[in-house]
Enzyme design. Structure first.
Site, mmCIF file in Angstrom:
data_model
loop_
_atom_site.group_PDB
_atom_site.id
_atom_site.type_symbol
_atom_site.label_atom_id
_atom_site.label_comp_id
_atom_site.label_asym_id
_atom_site.label_seq_id
_atom_site.Cartn_x
_atom_site.Cartn_y
_atom_site.Cartn_z
ATOM 1 N N ARG A 219 0.848 -1.183 0.000
ATOM 2 C CA ARG A 219 0.000 0.000 0.000
ATOM 3 C C ARG A 219 0.886 1.236 0.000
ATOM 4 N NH1 ARG A 219 -2.194 0.684 5.379
ATOM 5 N NH2 ARG A 219 -0.813 2.485 5.479
ATOM 6 N N HIS B 253 -3.342 4.656 4.713
ATOM 7 C CA HIS B 253 -4.526 3.795 4.831
ATOM 8 C C HIS B 253 -5.764 4.533 4.340
ATOM 9 C CE1 HIS B 253 -7.400 0.908 6.365
ATOM 10 N NE2 HIS B 253 -8.021 1.889 6.992
ATOM 11 N N TYR C 228 4.571 4.983 11.224
ATOM 12 C CA TYR C 228 4.791 3.547 11.421
ATOM 13 C C TYR C 228 5.611 2.873 10.322
ATOM 14 C CZ TYR C 228 0.566 3.416 8.455
ATOM 15 O OH TYR C 228 -0.368 3.602 7.449
#
Length: 394
Positions: free
Chosen positions: A278, A282, A291
């Site tokens: 990805r 998100h 992260y």
């Protein structure tokens, strides 16, 4: 009681399944050339270009709409960036009558099937032409005509629904199947296991396509499961399974074609694990810098699925730099102009709040609706004109 004829042993013999190493199916190198032992799928020029254009359209739409969200013109958005090959390549392998049950990054499947930029924009802005009548969040698309079930927000609910729908297709006997998309995070939900077990027991024509893109929001795959990804779980349900390079559009197309044959011709459910990444956040509400590292993202950008397919098309002389430049310009212009039109359209009429569920609104809803109109009449300055958009006025 199991009917399996298992071997009998006379001392404890444990196994953790580590001996089962599922290979990754791949056809196309990053430079656009096929691997030495790879065979080109049965894919003609027209279909190949249709796939590629849907991938590029999805990328451009994602870029423009995320920018619109940052400008305050849109409340929310989710991108497919980096996963276009997994989505469009698999969707292209289906028949038009097959049902698609998506999670929320599968706008590429809709683009491939012919969902127009106007239709995308109407849903994103929730205007009067939105098929969902403004009731859903942005990116919750749906199209009855294109056999694309309307997306719902709760994670993984579409997975058991796909099994149930496929059971109906099996009974109908018209040679159709259902594909359901989800991320590896959704595969940790109980709905995933219930769906696979039911599909395997009842032998229904369903394809479970897991986009293993590395992260469930901020949780990396390594912290989600100890086993070798999601694919080995199929063994527990005696289900056919394949792992595919999710950035290789040719491999995704070929694997899904083969999966569809198993599903439709033999009523055998199939699990496909597409290994991808990805590249985007998100959602527009997420900041991935908290992260994961920029170096990690950069390494995956070098594996761009769109560039990989473009180089393959160019090697076959089906696409040129001029074609690319013109298509990019045309599509960016169309997205921008269509967005402006969609923003100017009126919202759905107020009375659509109480339609669709019942043939005629029951007295209780009708009474509530009259109270709502009276409330707006009493406080007109507290509501924009769009809130008073109702037949006959409020």
């Amino acid at each position: 009681m199991t009917t399996t004829k298992a071997k009998v042993v006379y001392s404890p013999a444990f196994t953790d399944g580590a001996e089962f190493q599922i290979p990754t199916f791949r056809l196309l190198k990053q430079d656009g050339k096929l691997y030495k032992s790879a065979k080109t799928p049965d894919l003609d020029k027209e279909k190949a270009l249709r796939i590629y254009k849907a991938m590029v359209t999805t990328r451009i739409l994602d870029e423009r709409m995320l920018a619109a969200q940052r400008q305050g013109r849109l409340s929310f958005y989710m991108q497919c960036t980096g996963e276009e090959a997994a989505v469009v390549g698999s969707a292209a392998a289906l028949d038009d009558g097959d049902m698609i049950m998506a999670q929320y990054r599968e706008q590429g499947a809709l683009a491939y099937r012919g969902f127009t930029i106007d239709e995308f924009m109407n849903q994103l802005f929730g205007n009067e032409l939105d098929y969902g009548k403004g009731r859903q969040m942005p990116v919750h698309y749906g199209s009855k005509v294109l056999n694309y079930m309307t997306i719902s927000s709760p994670l993984a609910t579409q997975i058991p629904q796909a099994t149930g729908y496929a059971y109906g297709q099996k009974l109908a006997g018209q040679g159709e199947c259902t594909i359901t998309y989800f991320g590896e995070g959704a595969a940790s939900e109980g709905d995933f296991h219930a769906a696979l077990n039911m599909a395997a027991v009842h032998r229904v024509p369903v394809i479970f396509l897991c986009r293993n893109n590395g992260y469930a929001i901020s949780t990396p795959a390594a912290e989600q499961f100890a086993a070798d990804g999601v694919a080995p779980r199929a063994y527990g349900y005696k289900m056919d399974v394949i792992r595919v390079d999710g950035n290789d559009v040719l491999a995704m197309y070929e694997a899904t074609r083969a999966a569809r044959r198993l599903a439709v011709e033999h009523n055998r459910p199939v699990l496909i694990e597409a290994m991808s990444y990805r590249l985007a956040a998100h959602s527009s509400s997420d900041d991935p810098s908290g992260y994961r590292s920029k170096d990690e993202e950069a390494a995956w950008r070098e594996k761009d699925p769109i560039l990989r397919m473009r180089l393959w098309l160019e090697s076959k002389q089906w696409w040129t730099e001029e074609d690319e430049k013109q298509f990019q310009e045309d599509m960016r212009r169309e997205v921008l102009e269509t967005m402006k039109r969609a923003q100017k359209r009126s919202p759905p009429p107020l009375e659509t709040l109480i339609t669709d569920v019942y043939d005629e609104a029951p007295p209780m809803l009708a009474e509530q609706f009259e109270k709502l109109k009276a409330h707006i009449r009493r406080y007109p300055d507290e509501y924009p004109k769009s809130a008073r958009h109702v037949k006959g006025g409020v």
